[in-house]
Design a protein around this motif. Sequence first.
Motif, PDB file in Angstrom:
ATOM      1  N   ALA A  18      -1.291   0.398   4.035  1.00  0.00           N
ATOM      2  CA  ALA A  18      -0.256  -0.565   3.402  1.00  0.00           C
ATOM      3  C   ALA A  18      -1.340  -1.128   2.040  1.00  0.00           C
ATOM      4  O   ALA A  18      -0.482  -1.794   1.180  1.00  0.00           O
ATOM      5  N   CYS A  19      -2.486  -1.041   2.274  1.00  0.00           N
ATOM      6  CA  CYS A  19      -3.299  -1.609   0.984  1.00  0.00           C
ATOM      7  C   CYS A  19      -3.924  -0.572   0.077  1.00  0.00           C
ATOM      8  O   CYS A  19      -3.576  -0.559  -1.136  1.00  0.00           O
TER       9      CYS A  19
ATOM     10  N   ASP B 188       3.441  10.292   3.362  1.00  0.00           N
ATOM     11  CA  ASP B 188       4.051   9.662   4.143  1.00  0.00           C
ATOM     12  C   ASP B 188       4.496  10.395   5.677  1.00  0.00           C
ATOM     13  O   ASP B 188       4.254   9.637   6.364  1.00  0.00           O
TER      14      ASP B 188
ATOM     15  N   GLU C  17       5.587   3.034   3.200  1.00  0.00           N
ATOM     16  CA  GLU C  17       5.796   4.363   2.497  1.00  0.00           C
ATOM     17  C   GLU C  17       5.360   4.242   1.219  1.00  0.00           C
ATOM     18  O   GLU C  17       5.382   3.162   0.441  1.00  0.00           O
ATOM     19  N   LEU C  18       4.669   5.309   0.736  1.00  0.00           N
ATOM     20  CA  LEU C  18       4.196   5.459  -0.372  1.00  0.00           C
ATOM     21  C   LEU C  18       5.107   6.133  -1.641  1.00  0.00           C
ATOM     22  O   LEU C  18       4.624   6.033  -2.799  1.00  0.00           O
TER      23      LEU C  18
ATOM     24  N   CYS D 135      -1.356   5.714  -5.572  1.00  0.00           N
ATOM     25  CA  CYS D 135      -0.083   6.095  -5.803  1.00  0.00           C
ATOM     26  C   CYS D 135       0.472   6.265  -7.140  1.00  0.00           C
ATOM     27  O   CYS D 135       1.055   7.069  -7.472  1.00  0.00           O
TER      28      CYS D 135
ATOM     29  N   ASP E  26      -4.217   2.722   0.487  1.00  0.00           N
ATOM     30  CA  ASP E  26      -3.530   3.897  -0.261  1.00  0.00           C
ATOM     31  C   ASP E  26      -2.486   3.796  -1.218  1.00  0.00           C
ATOM     32  O   ASP E  26      -2.340   4.661  -2.015  1.00  0.00           O
ATOM     33  N   LYS E  27      -1.941   2.568  -1.307  1.00  0.00           N
ATOM     34  CA  LYS E  27      -0.954   2.200  -2.318  1.00  0.00           C
ATOM     35  C   LYS E  27      -1.629   2.311  -3.739  1.00  0.00           C
ATOM     36  O   LYS E  27      -0.921   2.425  -4.806  1.00  0.00           O
TER      37      LYS E  27
ATOM     38  N   ASN F  14       7.506  -0.763   4.356  1.00  0.00           N
ATOM     39  CA  ASN F  14       6.554  -1.038   3.525  1.00  0.00           C
ATOM     40  C   ASN F  14       5.221  -0.311   3.733  1.00  0.00           C
ATOM     41  O   ASN F  14       4.327  -0.269   2.788  1.00  0.00           O
TER      42      ASN F  14
END
Length: 169
Positions: A145-146, A38, A31-32, A152, A148-149, A29
């Motif tokens: 998890a928050c 990553d 991984e971008l 993407c 950086d996503k 979870n």
Amino acid sequence: MERLPLSSNDTNASEEPSVNSHWVKWASNLELGIPAIDCQHKHLVSLCNDLHEGLMQSNGDSKATWRAAIAIAMRKTVEYARTHFADEEKLMQISNFDGYELHKQHHREFIQTVTKVLVNFDDMTLPLAFDFADYLRDWILSHVACDDKLYCPAVKAFYRNYKLQQQNK
């Protein structure tokens, strides 16, 4: 042809850091889907694990011994975080990510917090060092998890368009 920063062909993207340590576990979870980023995130997790492992091994050591080991681990982590943040910020800029300024501010705040800890390192106790390791772990995991996503989709769209342009030449 200009080389894009952190393309999937970047040599660093193929160097997988060891993240099989015990304290912070790398999970899918996090991984971008941007291989170089990553890989950098895995390396940050590995550095965080190294710091924690150094603290765990230093419980019986003299203050001078554990402080020297921890100082090295902390500096490596901060130096790598600065490099990683610069790479991420380049990607956000070239992909015209709308949240760039806010994301950059989060990076600055993290660096300021860690720098403050390093400046006050002479006053650090072993419990404070463990608290710092917890802060580092929590920040890295929540940021990846928050926050950086959020960039993407813009970065992936940029790379898709770039590849299409290259194919149509």
